[in-house]
Design a protein around this motif. Structure first.
Motif, mmCIF file in Angstrom:
data_model
loop_
_atom_site.group_PDB
_atom_site.id
_atom_site.type_symbol
_atom_site.label_atom_id
_atom_site.label_comp_id
_atom_site.label_asym_id
_atom_site.label_seq_id
_atom_site.Cartn_x
_atom_site.Cartn_y
_atom_site.Cartn_z
ATOM 1 N N PHE A 1 0.842 -1.202 0.000
ATOM 2 C CA PHE A 1 0.000 0.000 0.000
ATOM 3 C C PHE A 1 0.880 1.255 0.000
ATOM 4 O O PHE A 1 0.678 2.174 -0.803
ATOM 5 C CB PHE A 1 -0.911 -0.020 1.238
ATOM 6 N N LEU A 2 1.865 1.288 0.888
ATOM 7 C CA LEU A 2 2.781 2.439 0.964
ATOM 8 C C LEU A 2 3.557 2.594 -0.340
ATOM 9 O O LEU A 2 3.665 3.701 -0.884
ATOM 10 C CB LEU A 2 3.735 2.274 2.147
ATOM 11 N N ASP A 3 4.083 1.490 -0.860
ATOM 12 C CA ASP A 3 4.855 1.531 -2.109
ATOM 13 C C ASP A 3 3.986 1.994 -3.280
ATOM 14 O O ASP A 3 4.448 2.747 -4.142
ATOM 15 C CB ASP A 3 5.456 0.158 -2.424
ATOM 16 N N PHE A 4 2.735 1.540 -3.312
ATOM 17 C CA PHE A 4 1.812 1.924 -4.372
ATOM 18 C C PHE A 4 1.672 3.450 -4.417
ATOM 19 O O PHE A 4 1.821 4.070 -5.469
ATOM 20 C CB PHE A 4 0.452 1.257 -4.139
ATOM 21 N N HIS A 5 1.407 4.053 -3.287
ATOM 22 C CA HIS A 5 1.220 5.514 -3.253
ATOM 23 C C HIS A 5 2.527 6.267 -3.483
ATOM 24 O O HIS A 5 2.534 7.305 -4.146
ATOM 25 C CB HIS A 5 0.545 5.937 -1.956
ATOM 26 N N ARG A 6 3.616 5.733 -2.963
ATOM 27 C CA ARG A 6 4.919 6.387 -3.200
ATOM 28 C C ARG A 6 5.283 6.350 -4.681
ATOM 29 O O ARG A 6 5.942 7.257 -5.183
ATOM 30 C CB ARG A 6 6.000 5.705 -2.371
ATOM 31 N N GLY A 7 4.848 5.321 -5.375
ATOM 32 C CA GLY A 7 5.170 5.172 -6.787
ATOM 33 C C GLY A 7 4.178 5.833 -7.727
ATOM 34 O O GLY A 7 4.322 5.735 -8.944
ATOM 35 N N ARG A 8 3.180 6.492 -7.183
ATOM 36 C CA ARG A 8 2.172 7.149 -8.021
ATOM 37 C C ARG A 8 2.054 8.629 -7.667
ATOM 38 O O ARG A 8 2.530 9.478 -8.379
ATOM 39 C CB ARG A 8 0.821 6.433 -7.877
ATOM 40 N N ALA A 9 1.429 8.941 -6.571
ATOM 41 C CA ALA A 9 1.173 10.343 -6.212
ATOM 42 C C ALA A 9 2.378 11.030 -5.593
ATOM 43 O O ALA A 9 2.464 12.256 -5.623
ATOM 44 C CB ALA A 9 -0.008 10.430 -5.245
ATOM 45 N N LEU A 10 3.286 10.261 -5.047
ATOM 46 C CA LEU A 10 4.409 10.890 -4.332
ATOM 47 C C LEU A 10 5.716 10.884 -5.119
ATOM 48 O O LEU A 10 6.769 11.171 -4.553
ATOM 49 C CB LEU A 10 4.602 10.215 -2.960
ATOM 50 N N LEU A 11 5.659 10.588 -6.412
ATOM 51 C CA LEU A 11 6.855 10.690 -7.245
ATOM 52 C C LEU A 11 7.243 12.160 -7.349
ATOM 53 O O LEU A 11 6.428 13.006 -7.714
ATOM 54 C CB LEU A 11 6.598 10.135 -8.646
ATOM 55 N N ALA A 12 8.476 12.480 -7.036
ATOM 56 C CA ALA A 12 8.908 13.880 -6.989
ATOM 57 C C ALA A 12 8.844 14.567 -8.350
ATOM 58 O O ALA A 12 8.383 15.697 -8.463
ATOM 59 C CB ALA A 12 10.320 13.963 -6.425
#
Length: 161
Positions: A52-63
């Motif tokens: 779940f954390l990786d999913f969001h980091r790899g979508r909305a939280l990409l710098a």
């Protein structure tokens, strides 16, 4: 069930509030409602929480180039779900999940209205939503949008003026 009378707010997802979103999902939603499937036993486990954390980091939280805009749904100071807008060819695809405890209380309607406003502010001309024919709550939120049905999938498109 009673209607929500507390303010419903959309708060942009950040690295600092991602853990609050995970807590809300674990407390009040099935993993299959809030993220892509992960192999293994059903329910929330350490691997699924990390996914779940990786999913969001790899979508909305990409710098450099986020795939989507994700927002925490906050009701009366509590995180109760998430909403997203993903740019696409047909328009910005909207997605929403709300924890079981807050469903049927008008939260989704408020979120849908706010997503339309946010989409227009970030340059969308259309919002597209996809759901299943048996998801009556989501279909009610689609309201006056132009809908098409293909098999068990409903796709609704709403122009932003």
């Amino acid at each position: 069930m009673h209607r929500n009378t507390e303010p419903v707010e959309l708060e942009p997802l950040t690295a600092d509030n991602l853990a609050l979103l995970l807590d809300a999902a674990v407390a009040d939603a099935d993993p299959l409602e809030v993220m892509p499937p992960v192999d293994g036993a059903p329910g929330w486990n350490a691997e699924r929480k990390q996914a779940f954390l990786d999913f969001h980091r790899g979508r909305a939280l990409l710098a450099d180039a986020p795939v989507e805009y994700t927002y925490l749904i906050v009701v009366g100071g509590r995180v109760v779900g998430a909403a997203r807008l993903q740019p696409g060819v047909e328009g910005f695809e909207a997605g929403v999940w709300i924890g079981r405890s807050d469903r049927g209380r008008g939260v989704g309607r408020s979120v849908a209205e706010q997503l339309r406003t946010v989409a227009a502010e970030i340059g969308a001309r259309r919002v597209v939503a996809v759901t299943t024919v048996d998801n009556s709550a989501a279909r009610r939120l689609l309201g006056t949008a132009t809908s098409t049905v293909s098999g068990d999938t409903v796709t609704a498109t709403s122009a932003l003026d």
